[in-house]
Design a protein around this motif. Structure first.
Motif, PDB file in Angstrom:
ATOM      1  N   LEU A 622      42.322  56.723  50.476  1.00 10.26           N
ATOM      2  CA  LEU A 622      41.322  56.914  51.532  1.00 10.26           C
ATOM      3  C   LEU A 622      41.806  57.941  52.548  1.00 10.26           C
ATOM      4  O   LEU A 622      41.017  58.712  53.100  1.00 10.26           O
ATOM      5  CB  LEU A 622      41.035  55.583  52.226  1.00 10.26           C
ATOM      6  CG  LEU A 622      40.214  54.592  51.401  1.00 10.26           C
ATOM      7  CD1 LEU A 622      40.152  53.249  52.108  1.00 10.26           C
ATOM      8  CD2 LEU A 622      38.804  55.127  51.167  1.00 10.26           C
ATOM      9  N   GLY A 623      43.126  57.939  52.796  1.00  5.66           N
ATOM     10  CA  GLY A 623      43.703  58.925  53.709  1.00  5.66           C
ATOM     11  C   GLY A 623      43.458  60.337  53.189  1.00  5.66           C
ATOM     12  O   GLY A 623      43.127  61.249  53.953  1.00  5.66           O
ATOM     13  N   ASP A 624      43.586  60.510  51.866  1.00  7.93           N
ATOM     14  CA  ASP A 624      43.318  61.822  51.265  1.00  7.93           C
ATOM     15  C   ASP A 624      41.855  62.214  51.466  1.00  7.93           C
ATOM     16  O   ASP A 624      41.544  63.358  51.800  1.00  7.93           O
ATOM     17  CB  ASP A 624      43.625  61.798  49.755  1.00  7.93           C
ATOM     18  CG  ASP A 624      45.118  61.652  49.476  1.00  7.93           C
ATOM     19  OD1 ASP A 624      45.924  61.916  50.394  1.00  7.93           O
ATOM     20  OD2 ASP A 624      45.465  61.263  48.346  1.00  7.93           O
ATOM     21  N   VAL A 625      40.966  61.245  51.271  1.00 10.96           N
ATOM     22  CA  VAL A 625      39.535  61.519  51.427  1.00 10.96           C
ATOM     23  C   VAL A 625      39.238  61.873  52.883  1.00 10.96           C
ATOM     24  O   VAL A 625      38.566  62.871  53.181  1.00 10.96           O
ATOM     25  CB  VAL A 625      38.685  60.299  50.992  1.00 10.96           C
ATOM     26  CG1 VAL A 625      37.212  60.530  51.310  1.00 10.96           C
ATOM     27  CG2 VAL A 625      38.869  60.012  49.505  1.00 10.96           C
ATOM     28  N   ALA A 626      39.777  61.089  53.810  1.00 15.21           N
ATOM     29  CA  ALA A 626      39.504  61.303  55.233  1.00 15.21           C
ATOM     30  C   ALA A 626      40.012  62.659  55.704  1.00 15.21           C
ATOM     31  O   ALA A 626      39.440  63.267  56.601  1.00 15.21           O
ATOM     32  CB  ALA A 626      40.146  60.178  56.053  1.00 15.21           C
ATOM     33  N   SER A 627      41.114  63.123  55.107  1.00 20.19           N
ATOM     34  CA  SER A 627      41.709  64.389  55.542  1.00 20.19           C
ATOM     35  C   SER A 627      41.247  65.558  54.699  1.00 20.19           C
ATOM     36  O   SER A 627      41.782  66.653  54.829  1.00 20.19           O
ATOM     37  CB  SER A 627      43.234  64.307  55.452  1.00 20.19           C
ATOM     38  OG  SER A 627      43.689  63.065  55.890  1.00 20.19           O
ATOM     39  N   ALA A 646      32.717  59.038  44.667  1.00 17.95           N
ATOM     40  CA  ALA A 646      31.568  58.732  45.523  1.00 17.95           C
ATOM     41  C   ALA A 646      31.935  58.907  46.990  1.00 17.95           C
ATOM     42  O   ALA A 646      31.156  59.438  47.782  1.00 17.95           O
ATOM     43  CB  ALA A 646      31.088  57.302  45.259  1.00 17.95           C
ATOM     44  N   LEU A 647      33.142  58.491  47.360  1.00 19.21           N
ATOM     45  CA  LEU A 647      33.566  58.621  48.753  1.00 19.21           C
ATOM     46  C   LEU A 647      33.662  60.083  49.166  1.00 19.21           C
ATOM     47  O   LEU A 647      33.343  60.449  50.283  1.00 19.21           O
ATOM     48  CB  LEU A 647      34.923  57.945  48.950  1.00 19.21           C
ATOM     49  CG  LEU A 647      34.888  56.421  49.037  1.00 19.21           C
ATOM     50  CD1 LEU A 647      36.290  55.863  48.894  1.00 19.21           C
ATOM     51  CD2 LEU A 647      34.279  55.982  50.363  1.00 19.21           C
ATOM     52  N   ARG A 648      34.113  60.918  48.237  1.00 21.37           N
ATOM     53  CA  ARG A 648      34.246  62.337  48.562  1.00 21.37           C
ATOM     54  C   ARG A 648      32.880  62.998  48.797  1.00 21.37           C
ATOM     55  O   ARG A 648      32.747  63.857  49.639  1.00 21.37           O
ATOM     56  CB  ARG A 648      35.001  63.077  47.456  1.00 21.37           C
ATOM     57  CG  ARG A 648      36.473  62.734  47.431  1.00 21.37           C
ATOM     58  CD  ARG A 648      37.255  63.753  46.660  1.00 21.37           C
ATOM     59  NE  ARG A 648      38.670  63.415  46.618  1.00 21.37           N
ATOM     60  CZ  ARG A 648      39.536  63.716  47.583  1.00 21.37           C
ATOM     61  NH1 ARG A 648      39.139  64.361  48.647  1.00 21.37           N
ATOM     62  NH2 ARG A 648      40.800  63.375  47.480  1.00 21.37           N
TER      63      ARG A 648
END
Ligand code: WT7
Length: 652
Positions: A622-627, A646-648
């Protein structure tokens, strides 16, 4: 006491609700008062050898041990010189008592099939399979991999390995061929026990086909035993593959359990860690069994009329210790379910509890958050009055999820044991004892007997009350892991070199003024926001305390102003829609609950969060997605890669 300049982790959660054990529960409990706990705990810490030697004599020994403990930091041996057998302690021991004809195992398949085995019947099946293994040339010390669904044969095969002293390595049935091959090769397993297939949400999981694919890369495997569960077509390799029912038909149901050294490696279990290459955690025989036996007896308060349901798969440590070895060594009736909790409907667990009159129910916070998301009406439809005790394990439980569990599953009547432990610890380390401990939502409360737990700073000095730090265990306990398979150096560096000389396995925690432990999540997940080191669990709990939120995961994103900005991924309860106004309301809610320092810079709504196959949120991803970083780390333990995709896509 002087306050340190900057605590290792700053605690911001304030939770004051208290639930003393119900009087009627305490009166009948194995351990019924805090005074009794305090006395035994003090005894166990003052003289652990005397304490555990006395308890170990409750087990069956072929040869009594001569020395209780040998501590040669960081290696420990317990009950030296003794010989015993895990399967004997789980089965034979009960055959001379009234438990002989009592149900050891009730089982329900996902498709509604049922089976029940008494202690006598389970004993016979285990003896048969032990004979099958022996006839195939397997001997004590060989490694046998088990890759099966949650069927009775999995319990039978586990105990049969233990009976002959073959070190088992159970591989969770949700793993792929690559994961099987890695584990089988790391352990050089000589045999695999599998099933043709397994049922999961009405679909067939082709277990045998996965094994066939893996075995192209596994030269050590000579023999494959196949249980026919689903009846699907499969490939059988002549000379290698054997059908379980054919081998069992001619095998004798008599077998003498092997007397094994107390330190014999009973099993290897590969951890499902959220980072890095899986480690083969090695457990002993005597110390492991004692931990499983004692914690099950005291934490689950087992009585002969209980029906005990732990929802964990035997592929995880929770299934090893609290589906198989703990309850069976206590002579309990275990209920085991094959399939998914939401099949055919989202009320399956509650239907099972009502049908089988389950009295003790043990599950994970990730499951509880799913139940909340699915809606209150599912448990409400069923009679859950047989329940008398609830448990959780696997992650810190958010206080609101705890309260929901107590109300909607426990009928505001059942105590909840929030049990903290790890694959490596073998058995429960910190937990309430339900007849003694006053519980507080979110706290695992007090250490089990013989567990010298503490919260310390990086330099090893003890933290003050409510000061967040590193959770360490200062003395060895019987069910502690013995090594990492084939990599003892990793055992030493992973667990004993971060806060030397203590055992440290990665969790942050604090201890309140009452002496209760609060696990704050993995140290790797701690974020540094404007110089405040915050654990993720407390911000997540603040979010989950909002009526709209079912589940939340918090991560950090690099930020010029604050160093790290808080990003929260949130999934909503039924009836709430993902609107911009709700994002603002949630930010305001965190500010009110904790303070502006924890206010999320960004809220993202999501249906699902990326989790490991055992249900832990993978915050690293999730940290990768958020950043907006590419995910470079290992994703092999991720349950469903499409969640990440989907999150991306789901940007603000
Ligand atoms: C990690 C161990 C042991 C059974 C299942 C997980 C977390 C486990 C709790 C709890 C807070 C918990 C810790 C621990 N954890 N139980 N009651 N409260 N955190 O086994 O996969 O080896 O994971 O799970 O972070 O280190 P595991």
């Amino acid at each position: 006491m002087s306050e340190p300049k900057s605590p290792e982790i700053q605690s911001v959660l304030t939770e004051g609700r208290q639930f003393p054990p119900p009087k009627t529960f305490s009166e009948r409990a194995v351990l019924g008062s805090m005074e009794a706990y305090e006395r035994l705990y003090a005894e166990s810490i003052a003289d652990p050898e005397a304490f555990f030697a006395e308890r170990a004599r409750e087990l069956h020994w072929f040869t009594p041990f001569k020395q209780t403990r040998e501590w040669n930091h960081p290696h420990v041996k317990w009950f030296l010189g003794g010989t015993l057998n895990l399967a004997y302690n789980c089965l034979d021991r009960h055959l001379t008592t009234s438990r002989r004809d009592k149900a050891a195992l009730h089982w329900e398949g996902e498709n509604g099939d049922t089976r029940s085995l008494s202690y006598l019947e389970l004993h016979r099946e285990v003896c048969r399979f032990a004979n099958v293994l022996t006839q195939s040339g397997l001997v004590a010390g060989d490694r046998v991999a088990l890759y099966m669904g949650m069927v009775p044969e999995l319990v039978i095969a586990t105990l049969a390995c233990a009976r002959i002293g073959a070190t088992h390595s159970v591989i969770f049935g949700g793993f792929s061929a690559t994961a099987i091959a890695d584990r089988v090769n790391d352990a050089s397993a000589r045999a695999i026990v599998t099933c043709d297939g397994a049922w999961r949400r009405g679909k067939l999981v082709p277990l045998k086909a996965n094994v066939d694919e893996a075995l192209d890369r596994c030269p050590s495997v000579e023999r494959v035993f196949v249980v026919q569960r689903t009846g699907n077509d499969m490939n059988l390799v002549e000379g290698r593959d054997v059908l379980w029912h054919e081998a069992m038909a001619t095998a004798s149901h008599e077998h003498d359990a092997a007397p094994l050294d107390s330190e014999h490696p009973s099993f290897i279990l590969y951890t499902s860690g959220t980072t890095g290459k899986p480690k083969g955690v090695v457990h002993s025989t005597a110390g492991y069994l004692l931990g499983a036996y004692l914690t099950t007896k005291y934490v689950f308060d087992l009585r002969d009329d209980d029906v005990y349901f732990c929802t964990a798969d035997v592929g995880w440590i929770t299934g090893h210790t609290y589906v198989v070895y703990g309850p069976l060594s206590n002579g309990a009736t275990v209920f085991m379910y094959e399939g998914a909790p939401d099949f055919p409907e989202k009320d399956r667990f509650w239907a099972l509890i009502a049908r089988w009159k389950v009295s003790i129910f043990y599950t994970a916070p990730t499951a509880i958050r799913a139940f909340i998301k699915w809606g209150d009406e599912h448990p409400a439809r069923h009679d859950l009055s047989s329940l008398r005790l609830l448990g959780t394990v696997g992650e810190p439980i958010n206080p609101e999820a705890w309260i929901w569990y107590r109300k909607h599953i426990g009928g505001d009547r059942c105590p909840i044991v929030d049990t903290f432990w790890q694959t490596e610890t073998g058995s429960i380390m910190i937990s309430p004892l339900p007849g003694a401990t006053t519980t507080t939502p979110g706290s695992a409360t007090r250490p089990f007997f013989g567990v010298e737990a503490d919260v310390v700073r990086k330099d090893g000095s003890p933290c003050g009350p409510d000061e967040g730090g590193f959770l360490v265990i200062k003395q060895p306990w019987p069910s502690m892991l013995r090594t990492v398979w084939g990599d003892d150096a990793r055992y030493q560096t992973q667990y004993f070199s971060q806060i030397p000389p203590y055992y440290f396995a990665g969790d942050g925690a604090r201890r309140d003024a009452l002496g209760n432990f609060w696990i704050m999540g993995r140290i790797d997940d701690v974020m540094n926001v404007s110089g405040h080191r915050l654990g993720t669990m407390e911000i997540e709990s603040a979010l989950v305390s909002h009526e709209a939120v079912a589940e939340a995961a918090v991560v950090g994103r690099p930020d010029e102003a604050t160093g790290t900005a808080v990003v929260a991924f949130v999934s909503l309860r039924p009836g709430y829609s993902p609107e911009a106004a709700l994002k603002e309301a949630l930010k305001g809610h965190v500010t009110r609950e904790i303070g502006a320092l924890a206010r999320p810079a960004e809220i993202r709504f999501t249906q699902l969060l990326p989790k490991t196959r055992s249900g832990k949120i993978m915050r690293r991803l999730l940290g990768d997605v958020a950043s907006n970083r590419q995910t470079l780390g290992d994703t092999t333990t991720l349950e469903d890669l499409s969640v990440l995709a989907a999150l991306r896509e789901d940007q603000e």
